[in-house]
Scaffold this motif. Structure first.
Motif, PDB file in Angstrom:
ATOM      1  N   ARG A  14       3.170  -0.799 -28.049  1.00 35.72           N
ATOM      2  CA  ARG A  14       1.945  -0.009 -27.815  1.00 35.72           C
ATOM      3  C   ARG A  14       2.139   1.503 -27.961  1.00 35.72           C
ATOM      4  O   ARG A  14       1.289   2.284 -27.525  1.00 35.72           O
ATOM      5  N   GLU A 135       2.051   3.065 -18.036  1.00 41.22           N
ATOM      6  CA  GLU A 135       0.684   3.339 -17.550  1.00 41.22           C
ATOM      7  C   GLU A 135      -0.234   3.681 -18.729  1.00 41.22           C
ATOM      8  O   GLU A 135      -1.355   3.181 -18.831  1.00 41.22           O
ATOM      9  N   LYS A 136       0.262   4.529 -19.629  1.00 38.33           N
ATOM     10  CA  LYS A 136      -0.533   4.890 -20.824  1.00 38.33           C
ATOM     11  C   LYS A 136      -0.753   3.664 -21.692  1.00 38.33           C
ATOM     12  O   LYS A 136      -1.819   3.466 -22.274  1.00 38.33           O
ATOM     13  N   ARG A 138      -0.998   0.709 -20.721  1.00 37.90           N
ATOM     14  CA  ARG A 138      -2.037  -0.105 -20.072  1.00 37.90           C
ATOM     15  C   ARG A 138      -3.420   0.441 -20.423  1.00 37.90           C
ATOM     16  O   ARG A 138      -4.337  -0.306 -20.722  1.00 37.90           O
ATOM     17  N   GLU A 139      -3.540   1.781 -20.429  1.00 38.67           N
ATOM     18  CA  GLU A 139      -4.825   2.400 -20.800  1.00 38.67           C
ATOM     19  C   GLU A 139      -5.239   2.010 -22.218  1.00 38.67           C
ATOM     20  O   GLU A 139      -6.403   1.962 -22.556  1.00 38.67           O
ATOM     21  N   ARG A 140      -4.232   1.762 -23.074  1.00 36.00           N
ATOM     22  CA  ARG A 140      -4.532   1.394 -24.468  1.00 36.00           C
ATOM     23  C   ARG A 140      -4.844  -0.091 -24.600  1.00 36.00           C
ATOM     24  O   ARG A 140      -4.829  -0.640 -25.694  1.00 36.00           O
ATOM     25  N   GLY A 141      -5.042  -0.758 -23.493  1.00 37.12           N
ATOM     26  CA  GLY A 141      -5.414  -2.176 -23.564  1.00 37.12           C
ATOM     27  C   GLY A 141      -4.280  -3.091 -23.146  1.00 37.12           C
ATOM     28  O   GLY A 141      -4.394  -4.312 -23.236  1.00 37.12           O
ATOM     29  N   GLY A 142      -3.193  -2.470 -22.673  1.00 34.10           N
ATOM     30  CA  GLY A 142      -2.096  -3.295 -22.153  1.00 34.10           C
ATOM     31  C   GLY A 142      -1.308  -3.966 -23.252  1.00 34.10           C
ATOM     32  O   GLY A 142      -1.520  -3.721 -24.435  1.00 34.10           O
ATOM     33  N   GLU A 151       5.061  -5.456 -18.450  1.00 27.51           N
ATOM     34  CA  GLU A 151       5.258  -4.085 -17.981  1.00 27.51           C
ATOM     35  C   GLU A 151       6.652  -3.844 -17.390  1.00 27.51           C
ATOM     36  O   GLU A 151       7.301  -2.833 -17.683  1.00 27.51           O
ATOM     37  N   GLY A 179       2.023   9.553 -26.068  1.00 23.53           N
ATOM     38  CA  GLY A 179       0.847   9.316 -25.223  1.00 23.53           C
ATOM     39  C   GLY A 179      -0.336  10.183 -25.634  1.00 23.53           C
ATOM     40  O   GLY A 179      -1.385  10.149 -25.013  1.00 23.53           O
ATOM     41  N   SER A 181      -2.953  12.029 -28.855  1.00 28.46           N
ATOM     42  CA  SER A 181      -3.799  11.479 -29.931  1.00 28.46           C
ATOM     43  C   SER A 181      -2.931  11.156 -31.150  1.00 28.46           C
ATOM     44  O   SER A 181      -1.881  11.772 -31.358  1.00 28.46           O
TER      45      SER A 181
END
Ligand code: DGP
Length: 220
Positions: A14, A135-136, A138-142, A151, A179, A181
């Protein structure tokens, strides 16, 4: 004639590696430079198919056995990598031996044992490590469905990558904050590799051997 540069891109699941290596390929091509993108594991070979089945949990293998298969999968392309570099082509690898060490050691295998089968593979001229926190991610859809996409394991993998990075000089191992753009990461990645477009004059080194100057105490 200079040889082509060998660029490895490593990172956690990810981290956006695949997007960034594809972008690199496009940029080199646009500059009229021969570039070859390789991805490890290469799931198309006979060994790669065994790895693929393992990652999809369609087969079970001892941790040591799968580690050796991942390494063999790199060795089966080692001659091709060398040939391409000698022909002046830039080789960009989506994952390489550092993933091998990081993922297997995260499962509990001895770090130096993990290195051994990859000793003397062609050594990248530079490795870009795309770093992202779980954590980031996870924000991207895990994470996805595959075996290592958990994780807790990714956290351990990240720690081992950080340990590996300490063995290299700042020119050979570059940690990129992934993390951010896509555009910001791409700009950083390009700034670190564009100097390689003109080719490399020094001979290709061998991974984790004495002539590769990042780890003198290894293989003494
Ligand atoms: P990818 O196709 O980039 O999603 O990689 C597949 C998964 O396999 C990923 O979770 C990272 C892991 N992996 C890649 N190379 C190796 C390796 O050499 N050894 C081990 N144990 N795992 C690896």
């Amino acid at each position: 004639m200079p040889r082509g540069a060998f660029i490895a891109v490593e990172g956690l699941d990810r981290s956006g590696k695949t997007t960034q290596v594809t972008n690199l390929e496009t940029r080199f091509q646009a500059a009229g430079i021969d570039v070859k993108l390789l991805k490890f594991p290469d799931r198309t070979t006979a060994i790669g198919k065994m790895i693929d089945a393992y990652l999809r949990s369609q087969s079970e293998l001892d941790d040591h056995a799968i580690h050796l298969l991942f390494s063999a999968n790199r060795w089966e392309l080692a001659t091709t990598i060398e040939r391409l570099l000698n022909e002046g082509t830039i080789v960009v690898c989506d994952r390489y031996a550092f993933s091998g060490v990081a993922f297997s050691a995260a499962k509990g295998l001895d770090l130096d044992w993990c290195r051994s089968p990859d000793v003397s593979l062609p050594a990248p001229d530079v490795t870009l490590f795309l770093d992202i926190s779980p954590e980031k991610a996870r924000e991207r859809g895990g994470y996805g469905e595959e075996r290592y996409e958990k994780e807790e394991l990714q956290r351990k993998v990240r720690t081992i990558f950080s340990k590996i990075s300490g063995e290299f000089s700042a020119e050979k191992w570059v940690t990129v904050d992934a993390g951010r753009s896509q555009e910001d990461v791409a700009a950083d990645v390009w700034s670190f590799v564009e100097g390689f477009a003109a080719g490399v004059h020094s001979p290709l080194q061998r991974l984790w051997t004495r002539n590769e100057n990042e780890r003198d105490s290894f293989n003494t």
